[in-house]
Write a protein that holds these residues in place. Structure first.
Motif, PDB file in Angstrom:
ATOM      1  N   LYS A   1       0.838  -1.206   0.000  1.00 34.67           N
ATOM      2  CA  LYS A   1       0.000   0.000   0.000  1.00 34.67           C
ATOM      3  C   LYS A   1       0.867   1.247   0.000  1.00 34.67           C
ATOM      4  O   LYS A   1       0.657   2.183  -0.775  1.00 34.67           O
ATOM      5  CB  LYS A   1      -0.927   0.016   1.215  1.00 34.67           C
ATOM      6  CG  LYS A   1      -1.802   1.281   1.257  1.00 34.67           C
ATOM      7  CD  LYS A   1      -2.308   1.643   2.619  1.00 34.67           C
ATOM      8  CE  LYS A   1      -1.244   1.884   3.599  1.00 34.67           C
ATOM      9  NZ  LYS A   1      -1.276   3.120   4.341  1.00 34.67           N
TER      10      LYS A   1
ATOM     11  N   ASN B   1      -0.663   1.987 -12.783  1.00 30.36           N
ATOM     12  CA  ASN B   1      -2.132   1.998 -12.896  1.00 30.36           C
ATOM     13  C   ASN B   1      -2.702   0.579 -12.858  1.00 30.36           C
ATOM     14  O   ASN B   1      -3.731   0.341 -12.218  1.00 30.36           O
ATOM     15  CB  ASN B   1      -2.570   2.736 -14.159  1.00 30.36           C
ATOM     16  CG  ASN B   1      -2.256   4.226 -14.066  1.00 30.36           C
ATOM     17  OD1 ASN B   1      -2.322   4.818 -12.987  1.00 30.36           O
ATOM     18  ND2 ASN B   1      -1.879   4.813 -15.184  1.00 30.36           N
TER      19      ASN B   1
ATOM     20  N   ARG C   1      -2.419  -0.602  -9.244  1.00 31.90           N
ATOM     21  CA  ARG C   1      -3.473  -0.026  -8.393  1.00 31.90           C
ATOM     22  C   ARG C   1      -4.820  -0.686  -8.642  1.00 31.90           C
ATOM     23  O   ARG C   1      -5.583  -0.908  -7.701  1.00 31.90           O
ATOM     24  CB  ARG C   1      -3.556   1.486  -8.619  1.00 31.90           C
ATOM     25  CG  ARG C   1      -2.407   2.237  -7.987  1.00 31.90           C
ATOM     26  CD  ARG C   1      -2.526   3.737  -8.166  1.00 31.90           C
ATOM     27  NE  ARG C   1      -1.501   4.395  -7.385  1.00 31.90           N
ATOM     28  CZ  ARG C   1      -0.658   5.309  -7.867  1.00 31.90           C
ATOM     29  NH1 ARG C   1      -0.745   5.693  -9.133  1.00 31.90           N
ATOM     30  NH2 ARG C   1       0.251   5.860  -7.093  1.00 31.90           N
ATOM     31  N   LYS C   2      -5.097  -0.997  -9.890  1.00 34.71           N
ATOM     32  CA  LYS C   2      -6.373  -1.655 -10.212  1.00 34.71           C
ATOM     33  C   LYS C   2      -6.443  -3.036  -9.539  1.00 34.71           C
ATOM     34  O   LYS C   2      -7.457  -3.385  -8.923  1.00 34.71           O
ATOM     35  CB  LYS C   2      -6.533  -1.791 -11.726  1.00 34.71           C
ATOM     36  CG  LYS C   2      -7.855  -2.363 -12.127  1.00 34.71           C
ATOM     37  CD  LYS C   2      -8.028  -2.389 -13.622  1.00 34.71           C
ATOM     38  CE  LYS C   2      -9.402  -2.972 -13.927  1.00 34.71           C
ATOM     39  NZ  LYS C   2      -9.681  -3.077 -15.312  1.00 34.71           N
TER      40      LYS C   2
ATOM     41  N   ALA D   1      -6.888  -2.750  -5.735  1.00 39.80           N
ATOM     42  CA  ALA D   1      -8.258  -2.448  -5.291  1.00 39.80           C
ATOM     43  C   ALA D   1      -9.024  -3.744  -5.018  1.00 39.80           C
ATOM     44  O   ALA D   1      -9.667  -3.889  -3.970  1.00 39.80           O
ATOM     45  CB  ALA D   1      -8.977  -1.599  -6.335  1.00 39.80           C
TER      46      ALA D   1
ATOM     47  N   THR E   1     -14.489   7.477  -5.079  1.00 46.71           N
ATOM     48  CA  THR E   1     -14.397   6.326  -5.983  1.00 46.71           C
ATOM     49  C   THR E   1     -14.995   5.055  -5.396  1.00 46.71           C
ATOM     50  O   THR E   1     -15.305   4.123  -6.127  1.00 46.71           O
ATOM     51  CB  THR E   1     -12.925   6.036  -6.335  1.00 46.71           C
ATOM     52  OG1 THR E   1     -12.238   5.677  -5.144  1.00 46.71           O
ATOM     53  CG2 THR E   1     -12.267   7.236  -6.993  1.00 46.71           C
TER      54      THR E   1
ATOM     55  N   GLU F   1     -13.280   2.983  -3.631  1.00 44.53           N
ATOM     56  CA  GLU F   1     -12.199   2.004  -3.500  1.00 44.53           C
ATOM     57  C   GLU F   1     -11.720   1.946  -2.054  1.00 44.53           C
ATOM     58  O   GLU F   1     -11.622   2.967  -1.379  1.00 44.53           O
ATOM     59  CB  GLU F   1     -11.048   2.348  -4.441  1.00 44.53           C
ATOM     60  CG  GLU F   1     -11.462   2.173  -5.894  1.00 44.53           C
ATOM     61  CD  GLU F   1     -10.446   2.707  -6.871  1.00 44.53           C
ATOM     62  OE1 GLU F   1      -9.832   3.759  -6.595  1.00 44.53           O
ATOM     63  OE2 GLU F   1     -10.260   2.062  -7.916  1.00 44.53           O
TER      64      GLU F   1
ATOM     65  N   TRP G   1      -8.974   0.254   1.039  1.00 41.05           N
ATOM     66  CA  TRP G   1      -7.650  -0.257   1.353  1.00 41.05           C
ATOM     67  C   TRP G   1      -7.572  -0.392   2.863  1.00 41.05           C
ATOM     68  O   TRP G   1      -8.451   0.078   3.575  1.00 41.05           O
ATOM     69  CB  TRP G   1      -6.550   0.670   0.825  1.00 41.05           C
ATOM     70  CG  TRP G   1      -6.498   2.017   1.463  1.00 41.05           C
ATOM     71  CD1 TRP G   1      -5.742   2.396   2.549  1.00 41.05           C
ATOM     72  CD2 TRP G   1      -7.238   3.190   1.104  1.00 41.05           C
ATOM     73  NE1 TRP G   1      -5.966   3.706   2.874  1.00 41.05           N
ATOM     74  CE2 TRP G   1      -6.881   4.229   1.993  1.00 41.05           C
ATOM     75  CE3 TRP G   1      -8.179   3.474   0.107  1.00 41.05           C
ATOM     76  CZ2 TRP G   1      -7.410   5.504   1.922  1.00 41.05           C
ATOM     77  CZ3 TRP G   1      -8.705   4.758   0.040  1.00 41.05           C
ATOM     78  CH2 TRP G   1      -8.327   5.748   0.935  1.00 41.05           C
TER      79      TRP G   1
ATOM     80  N   ASN H   1      -4.239   7.847   0.582  1.00 39.05           N
ATOM     81  CA  ASN H   1      -4.933   7.182  -0.512  1.00 39.05           C
ATOM     82  C   ASN H   1      -3.931   6.600  -1.510  1.00 39.05           C
ATOM     83  O   ASN H   1      -3.215   7.341  -2.175  1.00 39.05           O
ATOM     84  CB  ASN H   1      -5.858   8.191  -1.200  1.00 39.05           C
ATOM     85  CG  ASN H   1      -6.784   7.564  -2.198  1.00 39.05           C
ATOM     86  OD1 ASN H   1      -6.439   6.629  -2.881  1.00 39.05           O
ATOM     87  ND2 ASN H   1      -7.984   8.127  -2.287  1.00 39.05           N
TER      88      ASN H   1
ATOM     89  N   TYR I   1      -4.549   5.107  -4.285  1.00 37.39           N
ATOM     90  CA  TYR I   1      -5.039   5.112  -5.655  1.00 37.39           C
ATOM     91  C   TYR I   1      -4.807   6.446  -6.360  1.00 37.39           C
ATOM     92  O   TYR I   1      -4.562   6.476  -7.560  1.00 37.39           O
ATOM     93  CB  TYR I   1      -6.532   4.763  -5.685  1.00 37.39           C
ATOM     94  CG  TYR I   1      -6.806   3.430  -5.027  1.00 37.39           C
ATOM     95  CD1 TYR I   1      -6.385   2.250  -5.611  1.00 37.39           C
ATOM     96  CD2 TYR I   1      -7.440   3.363  -3.792  1.00 37.39           C
ATOM     97  CE1 TYR I   1      -6.601   1.024  -5.000  1.00 37.39           C
ATOM     98  CE2 TYR I   1      -7.662   2.137  -3.176  1.00 37.39           C
ATOM     99  CZ  TYR I   1      -7.241   0.976  -3.775  1.00 37.39           C
ATOM    100  OH  TYR I   1      -7.449  -0.236  -3.160  1.00 37.39           O
ATOM    101  N   TYR I   2      -4.897   7.536  -5.607  1.00 42.03           N
ATOM    102  CA  TYR I   2      -4.741   8.874  -6.187  1.00 42.03           C
ATOM    103  C   TYR I   2      -3.865   9.733  -5.276  1.00 42.03           C
ATOM    104  O   TYR I   2      -4.319  10.761  -4.765  1.00 42.03           O
ATOM    105  CB  TYR I   2      -6.116   9.531  -6.384  1.00 42.03           C
ATOM    106  CG  TYR I   2      -7.039   8.670  -7.202  1.00 42.03           C
ATOM    107  CD1 TYR I   2      -6.905   8.609  -8.590  1.00 42.03           C
ATOM    108  CD2 TYR I   2      -8.019   7.897  -6.590  1.00 42.03           C
ATOM    109  CE1 TYR I   2      -7.741   7.789  -9.345  1.00 42.03           C
ATOM    110  CE2 TYR I   2      -8.855   7.091  -7.348  1.00 42.03           C
ATOM    111  CZ  TYR I   2      -8.711   7.042  -8.712  1.00 42.03           C
ATOM    112  OH  TYR I   2      -9.535   6.232  -9.459  1.00 42.03           O
TER     113      TYR I   2
END
Length: 173
Positions: free
Chosen positions: A49, A108, A111-112, A115, A143, A145, A147, A156, A158-159
């Motif tokens: 993470k 990317n 990260r997908k 999730a 989103t 999502e 974690w 975060n 993801y972003y």
């Protein structure tokens, strides 16, 4: 007749021996080993993470490989047959996702996969988490999502550039 009796006695003895070896005595050393493995699994997940928070796809591959390896060693205990089947299936799915993350350096794609991995990890987290470590399920409300974190502080994965602190604690263990 004598031969048949001998074969029957050998069969009974081997079944009894198999039962004795499959039920290891729970010693403090075994408990400590299990707890150590739980810490390793959780640390590997949290490292993955963090790698995504810092956008370090190269180190994320290493953390993902380590997570998959540690999960491969973990055996679930004290579950019903249905619970065991579900937990084992989920563990395999997490290992596959970790291997997917390890197979690419595309942040990317990592990260997908992370999730989905995080959603599945939460379903077995209570069985895997170390006794002395709290875990928080966090979610990005923009989103949806999720974690896991060992801190209530939001980072975060993801972003991280645009919404590093976007999120909230959804649940805790």
């Amino acid at each position: 007749m004598k031969r048949l009796l001998t074969i029957a006695l050998i069969a009974v003895a081997s079944v009894a021996n198999a039962q004795n070896t499959s039920k290891q005595e729970v010693t403090p050393e075994l408990v400590e080993q299990r707890e150590s493995l739980k810490k390793e699994i959780t640390a590997d997940y949290l490292a993955l993470k963090t790698n995504l928070v810092t956008s370090d796809s190269v180190v994320a591959t290493i953390s993902a490989k380590s997570l998959a390896g540690a999960l491969n060693k973990f055996k679930f205990k004290k579950l019903t047959l249905d619970q065991m089947n579900l937990a084992t299936t989920t563990r395999k799915e997490i290992i596959d996702l970790a291997n997917e993350i390890a197979a690419t350096k595309n942040i990317n794609k990592q990260r997908k996969a992370f999730a989905t991995l995080s959603e599945k990890f939460w379903t077995i987290a209570a069985k895997i988490k170390p006794m002395d470590l709290p875990l928080y399920q966090q979610v990005c409300p923009m989103t949806g999502e999720v974690w896991l974190s060992d801190s209530k502080e939001i980072e975060n994965p993801y972003y991280p550039k645009n919404m590093l602190t976007c999120g909230e604690v959804k649940a805790s263990l």
